[in-house]
Design an enzyme around this catalytic site. Sequence first.
Site, PDB file in Angstrom:
ATOM      1  CB  CYS A  89      -0.983  -0.072   1.167  1.00 17.06           C
ATOM      2  SG  CYS A  89      -2.440   0.915   0.882  1.00 17.06           S
ATOM      3  CG  HIS A 186      -2.931  -3.018   4.098  1.00 15.68           C
ATOM      4  ND1 HIS A 186      -1.931  -2.323   4.747  1.00 15.68           N
ATOM      5  CD2 HIS A 186      -3.708  -2.097   3.498  1.00 15.68           C
ATOM      6  CE1 HIS A 186      -2.099  -1.031   4.547  1.00 15.68           C
ATOM      7  NE2 HIS A 186      -3.172  -0.860   3.790  1.00 15.68           N
ATOM      8  CD  GLU A 188       0.356  -5.030   5.795  1.00 11.96           C
ATOM      9  OE1 GLU A 188       0.575  -5.675   4.751  1.00 11.96           O
ATOM     10  OE2 GLU A 188       0.106  -3.812   5.803  1.00 11.96           O
TER      11      GLU A 188
HETATM   12  N1  GLN Z   1      -3.425   6.352   0.744  1.00 10.73           N
HETATM   13  C1  GLN Z   1      -2.219   6.093   1.494  1.00 10.73           C
HETATM   14  C2  GLN Z   1      -1.048   6.835   0.875  1.00 10.73           C
HETATM   15  O1  GLN Z   1      -1.189   7.444  -0.112  1.00 10.73           O
HETATM   16  C3  GLN Z   1      -1.905   4.619   1.564  1.00 10.73           C
HETATM   17  C4  GLN Z   1      -2.903   3.927   2.465  1.00 10.73           C
HETATM   18  C5  GLN Z   1      -2.400   2.704   3.147  1.00 10.73           C
HETATM   19  O2  GLN Z   1      -1.194   2.398   3.183  1.00 10.73           O
HETATM   20  N2  GLN Z   1      -3.324   2.009   3.752  1.00 10.73           N
HETATM   21  O3  GLN Z   1       0.041   6.777   1.380  1.00 10.73           O
END
Ligand code: GLN
Length: 213
Positions: A89, A186, A188
Amino acid sequence: MTPFLKVGILSIQGDIEENSNAIKESFEVLEIEGTIIHIKDFHDLDEIDGLVIPGGESTVMGMLLFFQGVQTDLIKKKIQEGLPILGTCAGLIMLSNKAYDKTIGETKQSLLKVLDVTIERNAFGRQQESFESELDIPYLGERRFNGVFIRGPAITEIGNNVEIIAEYDKKIVAVRQNNILGTSFHPELANDNRFHTNLVKLMVEYNRSKKRT
Ligand code: GLN
């Protein structure tokens, strides 16, 4: 004989504990001895066999990396030389070459620029639009993988050397470029450690090749 592995987790911000647990469980499954090194500042990176960049907030992570003096040039160099890495992410955003957002266009945030992809931030909506979906990921095997999407990015452009490993709703959500794995979701938080286990397997190979050179 399996090596003793040292796994770095970039521990600036984000879901650090969840990634530590997934790596520890992978050590157990693979019957590998290893330890986790939390990288927060000037930690010596020479020793690590792999790295995880967790989810969180990529703009904050990028800024704190700079303020806390993390050796980003060294991280970049090691990734380019084959250090296995998983970015989830916000971690995927940190690895990318370029990031943009529907409303403001290209974001001027600090990125490591080691993964040849362009990222659209928050491509699946805001926090309240978070969702989970079972994904087909042949790279992990036949059993589907529970993708947990929380303000996740989509991958909108990829270079020739980037392999798509998962899509959701016609958007690319996981890729691999040699030693680099990136996911919009994610792993994890999925109660399924197959991404982390595959990463640990790549680290075993990397550790062996280091010894040969
Ligand atoms: N939207 C977040 C970002 O731009 C990422 C979100 C996340 O890691 N759950 O960093």
